[in-house]
Design an enzyme around this catalytic site. Structure first.
Site, short mmCIF file in Angstrom:
data_model
loop_
_atom_site.label_atom_id
_atom_site.label_comp_id
_atom_site.label_asym_id
_atom_site.label_seq_id
_atom_site.Cartn_x
_atom_site.Cartn_y
_atom_site.Cartn_z
N SER A 266 40.39 36.83 35.83
CA SER A 266 40.81 35.62 36.56
C SER A 266 40.08 34.35 36.16
O SER A 266 40.53 33.25 36.50
CB SER A 266 40.60 35.81 38.06
N LYS B 126 41.99 31.69 34.50
CA LYS B 126 42.88 30.78 35.25
C LYS B 126 42.35 29.35 35.24
O LYS B 126 43.11 28.38 35.16
CB LYS B 126 42.99 31.26 36.70
N TYR C 252 50.14 36.00 30.91
CA TYR C 252 49.02 36.02 31.84
C TYR C 252 48.14 37.26 31.63
O TYR C 252 46.91 37.18 31.64
CB TYR C 252 49.57 35.95 33.27
N TYR D 274 38.66 32.86 45.90
CA TYR D 274 39.78 33.26 46.77
C TYR D 274 39.50 32.93 48.23
O TYR D 274 39.05 31.83 48.53
CB TYR D 274 40.10 34.75 46.56
N VAL E 162 37.88 40.05 38.19
CA VAL E 162 37.67 41.43 38.63
C VAL E 162 36.94 42.34 37.64
O VAL E 162 36.64 43.48 37.98
CB VAL E 162 38.98 42.15 39.05
N1 GLN Z 1 44.28 40.45 35.66
C1 GLN Z 1 43.86 40.56 37.04
C2 GLN Z 1 45.06 40.64 37.96
O1 GLN Z 1 46.00 39.95 37.74
C3 GLN Z 1 43.00 39.38 37.40
C4 GLN Z 1 42.60 39.36 38.84
C5 GLN Z 1 41.22 38.84 39.07
O2 GLN Z 1 40.39 38.79 38.16
N2 GLN Z 1 40.94 38.57 40.32
O3 GLN Z 1 45.12 41.37 38.89
#
Ligand code: GLN
Length: 336
Positions: free
Chosen positions: A83, A86, A209, A261, A279
């Site tokens: 993530s 992003k 993505y 988040y 994650v």
């Molecule tokens: N690739 C992971 C997902 O889409 C990224 C989520 C994250 O790092 N919080 O679930």
């Protein structure tokens, strides 16, 4: 709960610059030793290959805006950016399309819900809400320049590589593992499309993505990428301008509100700097005008944020005087 046990660390007030190199080294070492034995948290089992990672890995890096990069622990260990991508894709899209267009398409407000929430879309009339949750990240990657999915992906890879100052490669195993288990992201893409909030073909966008999430980085890379946003958009190691200073300001505001988040408010309250987590266990925390910390440790709390990375960044934010909200009076108080 965001950790807040820093009572034995003197709260330093932001002075506009970081301490000398030797002091930074001591503080990095101290943060590492304090938390190296913490083993709370869980691996990201929902992406099968991330459930096989060595949970003891722990790395801390700091890059200042002068391009000095220091670190401790497993700084050579690569992991998928997840993530955290992003934030940098958002910066690239803002650079291309501008503040107003991207705000209208993707939004800036916190959902108060998990990063892959379907409810958040439904409760907000199909709007993706912000670029740091999966729905908003899909909407953002869809806005990336490029006539085909392959072109969009190459532009993302090139842009993120410019932030890192080196060519970033995909982790093929992570990409394939997530591609086989990302039904939820496909559902989010289709739902956004159904609401008219996604440009292009949803499964193609989910694939772009998934690729961006699988790019391999180290804690040093994260620190340099973050320090580029702390340095008005110029990579402090390569000297290359990647995005404008206005883009950095907009990105950091959105990251402060949404980077962790549904825990973003607590994080600002306890730690006081914009940070983005992923994650696989990475967190990058940015101190505007000073530099950035890249942390990596795979065990996560219930929101998907690395436990040890949060603890170590919290400690460093306090000891290095990074908290944006901490001040001390300019003049001594008057005796009454
Ligand atoms: N690739 C992971 C997902 O889409 C990224 C989520 C994250 O790092 N919080 O679930």
């Amino acid at each position: 709960m965001i950790p807040n046990d820093y009572s034995d660390v003197t709260q330093q007030v932001s002075t506009g610059s970081l301490p000398a190199k030797t002091r930074v080294e001591e503080l990095l070492q101290d943060a590492y030793e304090r938390y190296v034995d913490v083993d709370d948290g869980m691996l990201a089992y929902y992406i099968p290959i991330l459930g096989e990672v060595d949970p003891s890995l722990f790395a801390l890096s700091l890059s200042n805006v002068g391009g000095t990069v220091q670190g401790v622990g497993d700084v050579g260990q690569s992991f998928s950016i997840q993530s955290i991508s992003k934030m940098f894709v958002y910066a690239l899209v803002l650079q291309e399309l501008g503040h107003d267009t991207v705000r209208d398409h993707v939004g800036v407000n916190n959902t108060g819900m998990s990063f892959n929430s379907v409810m958040a879309i439904e409760l907000n009339d199909g709007h993706p809400m912000n670029p740091m949750v999966n729905a908003g990240a899909l909407a953002t990657s869809a806005l990336m320049p490029g006539l085909t999915a392959a072109e969009k992906w190459e532009n993302i890879r090139e842009g993120l590589s410019a932030f890192a100052g080196r060519y970033l490669r995909m982790d093929g195993e992570v990409y394939r593992s997530e591609s086989r288990s990302n039904e939820r992201n496909k559902a989010l893409g289709r739902l956004l499309k159904a609401h008219g909030q996604l440009e292009g073909e949803p499964l193609e966008i989910v694939d772009i993505y998934t690729r961006q999430c699988s790019l391999k980085v180290t804690s040093h890379d994260l620190a340099i990428m973050g320090a580029t946003l702390a340095d008005g958009g110029v990579n402090p190691v390569t000297g290359e301008r990647v995005v404008s200073a206005d883009v950095c300001r907009d990105v950091l505001a959105v990251v402060a509100a949404n980077g962790l988040y549904e825990k973003s408010g607590e994080w600002l309250f306890e730690i006081g700097i914009p940070a983005k987590s992923g994650v696989s266990g990475g967190i990058v925390a940015i101190a505007p005008g000073k530099g950035a910390i890249g942390a990596f440790s795979p065990l996560l709390d219930e929101a998907g944020n690395s436990v040890r990375s949060q603890l170590a960044i919290g400690h460093l934010s306090r000891a290095l005087g990074l908290n944006l909200f901490a001040s001390a009076p300019q003049r001594p108080e008057k005796e009454t």
